[in-house]
Write a protein that holds these residues in place. Structure first.
Motif, short mmCIF file in Angstrom:
data_model
loop_
_atom_site.label_atom_id
_atom_site.label_comp_id
_atom_site.label_asym_id
_atom_site.label_seq_id
_atom_site.Cartn_x
_atom_site.Cartn_y
_atom_site.Cartn_z
N LYS A 1 -3.28 1.86 9.00
CA LYS A 1 -4.21 1.20 9.90
C LYS A 1 -3.88 -0.29 9.95
N ILE B 1 0.85 -1.20 0.00
CA ILE B 1 0.00 0.00 0.00
C ILE B 1 0.88 1.26 0.00
N ARG C 1 11.01 -5.14 -4.42
CA ARG C 1 9.74 -4.42 -4.30
C ARG C 1 10.00 -2.92 -4.13
N TRP D 1 1.70 -12.77 6.68
CA TRP D 1 1.20 -12.04 7.87
C TRP D 1 -0.32 -12.00 7.92
N ARG D 2 -0.99 -12.25 6.78
CA ARG D 2 -2.45 -12.09 6.77
C ARG D 2 -3.16 -13.31 7.39
N GLN E 1 -7.76 7.46 4.94
CA GLN E 1 -7.89 8.27 3.72
C GLN E 1 -9.29 8.20 3.11
N ASP F 1 12.07 -1.35 1.88
CA ASP F 1 11.31 -2.60 2.02
C ASP F 1 12.32 -3.72 2.23
N1 LIG Z 1 -5.30 2.48 4.00
C1 LIG Z 1 -5.71 1.46 3.25
O1 LIG Z 1 -6.71 1.57 2.53
C2 LIG Z 1 -4.95 0.16 3.26
C3 LIG Z 1 -5.08 -0.74 2.20
C4 LIG Z 1 -4.32 -1.92 2.24
C5 LIG Z 1 -3.48 -2.18 3.32
N2 LIG Z 1 -3.41 -1.28 4.35
C6 LIG Z 1 -2.54 -1.53 5.51
O2 LIG Z 1 -1.19 -1.32 5.09
C7 LIG Z 1 -0.32 -2.23 5.76
C8 LIG Z 1 0.46 -3.02 4.71
O3 LIG Z 1 -0.44 -3.79 3.94
P1 LIG Z 1 -0.05 -4.29 2.48
O4 LIG Z 1 -1.28 -4.86 1.91
O5 LIG Z 1 0.67 -3.23 1.75
O6 LIG Z 1 0.98 -5.46 2.86
P2 LIG Z 1 2.08 -6.12 1.93
O7 LIG Z 1 2.48 -7.40 2.57
O8 LIG Z 1 1.61 -6.13 0.51
O9 LIG Z 1 3.29 -5.09 1.98
C9 LIG Z 1 4.00 -4.84 3.16
C10 LIG Z 1 5.47 -4.68 2.79
O10 LIG Z 1 6.18 -4.31 3.98
C11 LIG Z 1 7.47 -4.92 3.92
N3 LIG Z 1 8.01 -4.98 5.29
C12 LIG Z 1 7.60 -5.76 6.31
N4 LIG Z 1 8.32 -5.48 7.43
C13 LIG Z 1 9.21 -4.52 7.08
C14 LIG Z 1 10.23 -3.82 7.79
N5 LIG Z 1 10.47 -4.06 9.08
N6 LIG Z 1 10.96 -2.89 7.12
C15 LIG Z 1 10.73 -2.65 5.82
N7 LIG Z 1 9.77 -3.29 5.08
C16 LIG Z 1 9.02 -4.20 5.72
C17 LIG Z 1 7.21 -6.28 3.31
O11 LIG Z 1 8.39 -6.81 2.73
C18 LIG Z 1 6.14 -5.96 2.27
O12 LIG Z 1 6.67 -5.71 0.99
C19 LIG Z 1 -1.21 -3.08 6.66
O13 LIG Z 1 -1.20 -2.55 7.94
C20 LIG Z 1 -2.60 -2.95 6.04
O14 LIG Z 1 -3.63 -3.06 6.99
C21 LIG Z 1 -4.11 -0.12 4.32
#
Ligand SMILES: NC(=O)c1ccc[n+]([C@@H]2O[C@H](COP(=O)([O-])OP(=O)(O)OC[C@H]3O[C@@H](n4cnc5c(N)ncnc54)[C@H](O)[C@@H]3O)[C@@H](O)[C@H]2O)c1
Length: 353
Positions: free
Chosen positions: A96, A13, A40, A166-167, A124, A35
């Motif tokens: 969140k 995200i 990525r 993680w999900r 948002q 990341d």
């Molecule tokens: N605001 C929104 O509408 C919205 C939408 C989707 C997800 N989210 C939230 O965003 C967060 C991420 O979700 P996502 O779907 O992007 O997950 P994701 O798994 O697609 O991406 C998370 C990324 O974080 C990286 N990561 C993990 N630990 C790390 C660290 N210590 N240092 C650096 N990088 C690290 C992972 O390698 C991964 O690429 C969650 O908390 C999710 O709830 C919010």
């Protein structure tokens, strides 16, 4: 005006964060994409050639030229990364759920206060024309007190979605659809009506073999006595959201866009047909295009960073959201009705998933 130098941590995200910052070029320069999965991070750097990638959060903290960090990593990492970023003197935007519990939000709020930095939770969905029009109708006295609200979040998440490690696990997602998917809808409810004063909930795992719930049905009483229901599942055919708010003076209804209610055309129907023209006039007055979602939120963040405005979302609002989450889980587990706000000595206040 000096532009804020931003690091985005987490390139999922985080991509939407990046686009939101890019859409505010006078306010921000995205300097680093971090990341653990370097490839990525690199794929995002391709969108901002002046940025560099790293897989080291420590390197981000050690860079004195970075003043804002967007934490967009999985839920279980938010608390630790946010604390470290604040201690390093950075402003933090955090996805969140900010943390697992209201108690953890307190801890983060204290750290932000101590560091004298902004801590800005992400909600948002508030940003866009429909919610803005409704806020204006409320402010001008045309809505009147809320009576009822219905929130429908019927989304489709397949097994591939839950194959991301993680999900679907308590320890890493901190819960299921209640803390994850429907949290935006509940934030919209309190942003557009009143705080939740009482909740009764049922949760179930019906769609995938997960440790966490994938479906929930929630009943809420708001502080003014209004009643609201929220229905969420990730087992629907297609992705559909609907927000319907009934006030004494008018009924507001969103479109059905799943993730960006601000991009929809909302309808506002006066209960007294004689007042429809007045409602329509205000709605027209607020209809100039303004940016939705992250672009709008980060525009307001810029004003907050300059000290000219309050933060677009406050840590108190994240506390309210996480209190509701804790109350919903407690209600579902105990089969009882839970009153809000939760007292700090309530077992749910410091829930540890
Ligand atoms: N605001 C929104 O509408 C919205 C939408 C989707 C997800 N989210 C939230 O965003 C967060 C991420 O979700 P996502 O779907 O992007 O997950 P994701 O798994 O697609 O991406 C998370 C990324 O974080 C990286 N990561 C993990 N630990 C790390 C660290 N210590 N240092 C650096 N990088 C690290 C992972 O390698 C991964 O690429 C969650 O908390 C999710 O709830 C919010």
């Amino acid at each position: 005006m000096t532009r804020h130098r931003v690091a985005i941590v987490g390139a999922g995200i985080g991509t939407s964060h990046l686009i939101g910052y890019i859409q505010n070029p006078s306010l921000y320069e995205v300097a680093t994409i971090c990341d653990l999965n370097r490839a990525r991070a690199e794929s995002l750097v391709a969108m901002v050639p002046t940025a560099r990638s790293t897989d080291s959060f420590d390197r981000v903290l050690d860079d004195p030229t970075i003043d804002v960090i967007s934490v967009a990593t999985p839920p279980y990492t938010h608390k630790d990364l946010t604390l470290r970023a604040l201690e390093a003197g950075k402003h933090v935007v955090v996805e969140k759920p900010v943390a697992a519990s209201p108690a953890d939000v307190d801890l983060l709020a204290a750290a932000a206060l101590k560091a004298d930095r902004l801590l800005v939770p992400v909600f948002q969905y508030r940003y866009g024309r429909g919610p803005r029009q409704l806020r204006r109708l409320i402010a001008e006295g045309l809505a009147g007190p809320p009576i009822a609200a219905s929130l429908i979040v019927h989304w489709d998440r397949d097994a591939a979605y839950y194959s991301v490690p993680w999900r679907g696990k308590l320890a890493t997602e901190l819960g299921g659809v209640v803390i994850g998917h429907v949290i935006h809808a509940h934030d919209l409810l309190t942003y557009l009506t009143e705080p939740v004063a009482r909740v009764r909930a049922e949760v179930a795992t019906l769609v995938h073999p997960l440790e966490v719930e994938d479906t929930a049905a929630i009943t809420m009483r708001l502080s003014n006595g209004a009643l609201a229901t929220s229905a969420v599942t990730i087992g629907a055919a297609g992705n559909y959201s609907l927000y319907r708010f009934v006030y004494a003076g008018l009924t507001a209804e969103s479109g059905s866009s799943a993730y960006a209610p601000g991009e929809d055309v909302w309808t506002f129907t006066a209960r007294d047909p004689g007042l429809q023209e007045e409602v329509d006039e205000l709605v027209r007055a607020e209809s100039t295009p303004r940016r939705n979602g992250f672009a709008g939120m980060f525009e307001d963040l810029g004003a907050a960073l300059s000290g000219d405005a309050p933060p677009p979302v406050t840590i108190a609002e994240a506390h309210e959201a996480l209190s509701l989450v804790a109350a919903i889980y407690h209600s579902a587990e105990s089969g009882t009705t839970v009153d809000l706000p939760l007292a700090p000595d309530h077992g749910a206040y410091s829930r540890t998933p």
